[in-house]
Design an enzyme around this catalytic site. Structure first.
Site, mmCIF file in Angstrom:
data_model
loop_
_atom_site.group_PDB
_atom_site.id
_atom_site.type_symbol
_atom_site.label_atom_id
_atom_site.label_comp_id
_atom_site.label_asym_id
_atom_site.label_seq_id
_atom_site.Cartn_x
_atom_site.Cartn_y
_atom_site.Cartn_z
ATOM 1 N N GLU A 1 0.867 -1.012 -0.107
ATOM 2 C CA GLU A 1 0.089 -0.080 -0.263
ATOM 3 C C GLU A 1 1.211 1.275 -0.197
ATOM 4 O O GLU A 1 0.464 1.785 0.938
ATOM 5 C CB GLU A 1 -0.721 0.093 1.719
ATOM 6 C CG GLU A 1 -1.612 -1.203 1.151
ATOM 7 C CD GLU A 1 -2.857 -1.267 2.140
ATOM 8 O OE1 GLU A 1 -2.869 -0.913 3.213
ATOM 9 O OE2 GLU A 1 -4.073 -1.902 2.033
ATOM 10 N N ASP B 1 -7.993 -8.615 4.204
ATOM 11 C CA ASP B 1 -7.757 -7.846 5.126
ATOM 12 C C ASP B 1 -8.645 -7.674 6.015
ATOM 13 O O ASP B 1 -9.670 -6.669 6.078
ATOM 14 C CB ASP B 1 -7.896 -6.960 4.345
ATOM 15 C CG ASP B 1 -7.314 -5.517 5.395
ATOM 16 O OD1 ASP B 1 -6.941 -5.965 6.369
ATOM 17 O OD2 ASP B 1 -7.565 -3.984 4.750
ATOM 18 N N GLU C 1 -12.821 -2.794 12.192
ATOM 19 C CA GLU C 1 -12.423 -1.975 10.755
ATOM 20 C C GLU C 1 -13.348 -2.240 10.287
ATOM 21 O O GLU C 1 -13.950 -1.229 9.180
ATOM 22 C CB GLU C 1 -11.259 -1.849 10.038
ATOM 23 C CG GLU C 1 -11.210 -0.882 8.740
ATOM 24 C CD GLU C 1 -9.634 -0.835 8.034
ATOM 25 O OE1 GLU C 1 -9.219 -1.727 8.896
ATOM 26 O OE2 GLU C 1 -9.437 -0.296 6.940
HETATM 27 C C1 GCV Z 1 -2.498 1.110 8.295
HETATM 28 C C2 GCV Z 1 -5.799 -2.346 5.733
HETATM 29 C C3 GCV Z 1 -6.716 -0.873 6.424
HETATM 30 C C4 GCV Z 1 -4.909 0.039 6.335
HETATM 31 C C5 GCV Z 1 -4.052 -0.466 6.964
HETATM 32 C C6 GCV Z 1 -3.142 -1.364 6.520
HETATM 33 C C7 GCV Z 1 -2.629 -2.367 6.920
HETATM 34 O O1 GCV Z 1 -6.139 -1.669 4.439
HETATM 35 O O2 GCV Z 1 -7.465 -0.391 5.370
HETATM 36 O O3 GCV Z 1 -5.232 1.449 7.384
HETATM 37 O O4 GCV Z 1 -2.302 0.092 6.962
HETATM 38 O O5 GCV Z 1 -4.672 -2.656 6.502
HETATM 39 O O6 GCV Z 1 -2.749 -3.404 7.340
HETATM 40 O O7 GCV Z 1 -1.575 -2.376 6.459
#
Ligand code: GCV
Length: 703
Positions: free
Chosen positions: A294, A368, A396
């Protein structure tokens, strides 16, 4: 009696009867029942003190003694000690079984006096023993029947804070960060102690202070000093501090031209940085790294492997006894492969190439933290590498802080899963027993913030609690943990405890039902992830779009991960792969994760898939309605403040569960052209209305 400190306990803390308001600050750490009862009315006489003797003088042992002195009922004599104390030698107690952090609580006679001994081989063990004794008393046990022995099955039991240096928390729903970076190191908020105490009470022994989406600034001298101040507060509670490291820090802070892990100048920079950190924090735990994921920098930027990156950092912390937790949460925008396959594809070939102070940290599932995911295929596939289980405690994808969703069943389901290699379970991979790893770990993405109740709701505290308890022992079951949490949180009124546990145990399944059952995943709105968005199809990376995951069309729905599709099933060991490859043997709860099937497929219920999906949406919404009714029934027995807040949250949850159901059904009907089964309520609005909902300033998400 041998020289030792005697503490006369004064019951100074705690002590609110259920009738009074309670802001939830005390979490599950309340007076045991006997002490609460003794002080429940203003007219009760001041309680007599317990007698707590201390054999040894470390700060940690004193904390253990203080905990007991504050909370034990009058008349109890307790001795807190480490097994090294010579006066215990003759007792022939099973210290050999306890390791570094285990404890025992036994009735013994010491120097001719009966006493309840709370001991470990180390002072940390004794501290855990003190909390275990308090738990025993708060859950119906007595000092007379206290005979406890336990050692943690997992070595590193670590919270991951996704806390940013500006005080925001990525995916945080309980207020701003607990760490006041600005005022540290001078100001040590008393909450830091309370945080450490709560963690110690459930066996958590590490905390990663900053977001895995890390800023290099956290590695500057200024921030190292701040982290050191926190480490000083946490140390007596047995908690080590770790930092998320930004892989490109040698460029950003060191002025180097590269962060290539194979470049000696880069390795030297990290070594010097590690030395600097250890000068400030001698027991610094080590680094957590999110690399090439990411948008984060990493070794792949230079054509080096994840192992090259991890081992370079591991070499830097090794002289100090530090470790590296290297995350396997990777997927590339350039890779057209099924996102669920990418971490395995990247990491499996690296098994056996990591240094022995590296652990690879793997999310519970391959996408995720969805409300339900099958276990990640890397568990069991990297026998030579210790794998840290990463759970997300902050919700989340399960309704943020508002929705009541107890995560114990999710954790248990994942940990109890059989990998298909003999009798191996995910838990036995994580606790190292499967391959004999001694360095083992479990990580929980924290749900803790500055909210007065720490986690944004009383019931979210249970998720912090169950994470700690299962990190101590991944074979523990969710239900008894829910019960012990409820007893400690609400007191011993059986009706309240039974109600809380009943609500909790089905609550995660309800979220699965009203957000999308049968293995559907990643159906949420973009960015902030608040609410439904199964129609989203216009984001620049294909795997960011919900339509990528559900693949619904007129005829059917689901992601074909068999040989005719992405063949992700082949990443599991053969017996599991075979089971998942066939829709008839795939558990229905995972059906659409692995298969694209027709809307008319006959399900175990006798209904068609379409009918069953609708029934599950309705079941999820109904469960929330039931929770509201159950909670109404205990109104008089729960303090007003926590009752009101929970009742309000449940009302919001019911509204949002309906929203999820209605929006999803409106969308599925637009795709499959079907009518709702007889008796099912029509969505409140048309699809255009749901699509038009937009939200700004959503917590946990910062553009
Ligand atoms: C810290 C998901 C979440 C992100 C997070 C990522 C990760 O994509 O939406 O906010 O980033 O996981 O675990 O690195």
């Amino acid at each position: 009696m041998r020289a030792g400190t005697v503490i006369m306990g004064a019951l100074t803390l705690l002590l609110a009867s259920t009738a009074h308001a309670d802001d939830g600050y005390r979490l599950w750490l309340r007076a045991p029942a006997s002490a609460t009862a003794a002080t429940a009315t203003a007219t009760a006489p001041a309680p007599a003190s317990a007698t707590v003797s201390l054999l040894g003088g470390s700060a940690t042992l004193r904390l253990a003694a203080d905990e007991l002195a504050r909370a034990l009922p009058a008349g109890v004599a307790v001795t807190v000690a480490t097994g090294a104390d010579p006066s215990l030698a003759a007792l022939r107690l099973p210290f050999a079984r306890l390791g570094d952090e285990g404890y025992l609580v036994r009735r013994v006679t010491l120097h001719g006096q009966p006493t309840l001994l709370v001991a470990g081989n180390t002072d940390r063990g004794a501290l855990y023993g003190a909390f275990a004794l308090l738990r025993h008393l708060a859950t119906g046990g007595t000092a007379a029947d206290a005979s406890l022995v336990s050692a943690p099955k997992v070595k590193l039991r670590v919270l991951n804070h996704w806390d940013n240096l500006d005080g925001t928390v990525e995916r945080g729903y309980a207020g701003t960060s607990l760490w006041d970076w600005w005022s540290l190191p001078d100001l040590k908020d008393p909450r830091y102690v309370d945080y450490a105490r709560a963690n110690a009470s459930i066996g958590i022994n590490g905390t990663v202070l900053n977001n895995v989406n890390a800023k290099a600034d956290s590695l500057t001298p200024r921030y190292i000093e701040k982290a050191a101040a926190l480490a000083d507060v946490f140390r007596p509670w047995g908690i080590k501090v770790y930092l998320s490291a930004r892989f490109s820090a040698p460029i950003e802070l060191g002025g180097l031209k590269t962060a290539d892990p194979r470049d000696p100048a880069v390795a030297a920079w990290w070594k010097a940085k590690a030395d600097e950190i250890y000068r400030a924090i001698p027991d610094f735990g080590g680094f957590l790294v999110k690399a090439n994921s990411e948008g984060q920098p990493g070794p792949r930027d230079y054509g080096a492997s994840h192992a090259d990156g991890a081992n370079m950092l591991a070499a830097a912390v090794r002289p100090h006894g530090g470790i590296v937790m290297w995350r396997a949460f990777v997927y590339a925008d350039t890779d057209p492969e099924d996102r669920a396959k990418q971490a395995y594809t990247e990491f499996k070939p690296l098994d056996g190439t990591f240094a022995d102070n590296v652990l690879v940290q793997v999310k519970n599932g391959a996408i995720d933290f969805q409300p339900r995911e099958p276990f990640h295929p890397l568990f069991g596939a990297m026998p030579k590498t210790p794998l840290v289980m990463e759970f997300q405690v902050t919700k989340e994808y399960l309704g943020f802080a508002t929705h009541l969703a107890y995560l114990g069943p999710l954790f248990e389901e994942t940990l109890a899963a059989r990998t298909g290699r003999g009798r191996e379970t995910v838990a036995s991979v994580v606790d190292g027993s499967s391959e004999g790893h001694r360095l083992t770990g479990m990580a929980g993405v924290a749900n803790i913030g500055r909210d007065r109740d720490w986690s944004g709701s009383t019931f979210n505290q249970a998720n912090w609690y169950v994470f700690g308890r299962m990190a101590w022992d991944p074979t523990l079951a969710a239900q008894p943990i829910a019960r012990e949490w409820a007893q400690q949180t609400f007191g011993t009124d059986r009706r309240v405890v039974d109600t809380a546990v009943a609500m909790m145990m089905g609550s995660r399944e309800a979220v699965v039902d009203y957000t999308g059952a049968f293995g559907l995943a990643h159906l949420m709105a973009t960015g902030h992830h608040y609410g439904p968005g199964p129609w989203v199809d216009d984001l620049k990376r294909p795997e960011w779009n919900p339509v990528y995951y559900h693949k619904a069309d007129r005829d059917g729905i689901g992601f074909d991960r068999t040989r005719t599709g992405s063949n992700a099933v082949a990443q599991y060991a053969p017996p599991v792969a075979r089971r998942f490859a066939d829709p008839r043997t795939t558990p229905e709860r995972d059906l659409l994760w692995f298969h694209h099937v027709g809307w008319d497929r006959r399900m175990a219920s006798g209904r068609t898939l379409w009918e069953d999906l609708v029934a599950h949406y309705d079941r999820g919404v109904a469960y929330v309605g039931d929770m509201r009714r159950q909670w109404d029934g205990v109104r008089a027995a729960v303090d007003a403040e926590r009752w009101e807040k929970t009742a309000t949250d449940l009302a919001v949850q019911e509204r949002e569960a309906r929203w999820w159901r209605d929006a999803s059904l409106a969308y599925w009907m637009s795709v499959n052209g079907r009518a709702l089964p007889a008796g099912a309520a029509a969505p409140e609005h048309d699809l255009a209305w749901y699509k038009a909902q937009h939200f700004a300033y959503v917590p946990g998400h910062h553009d």
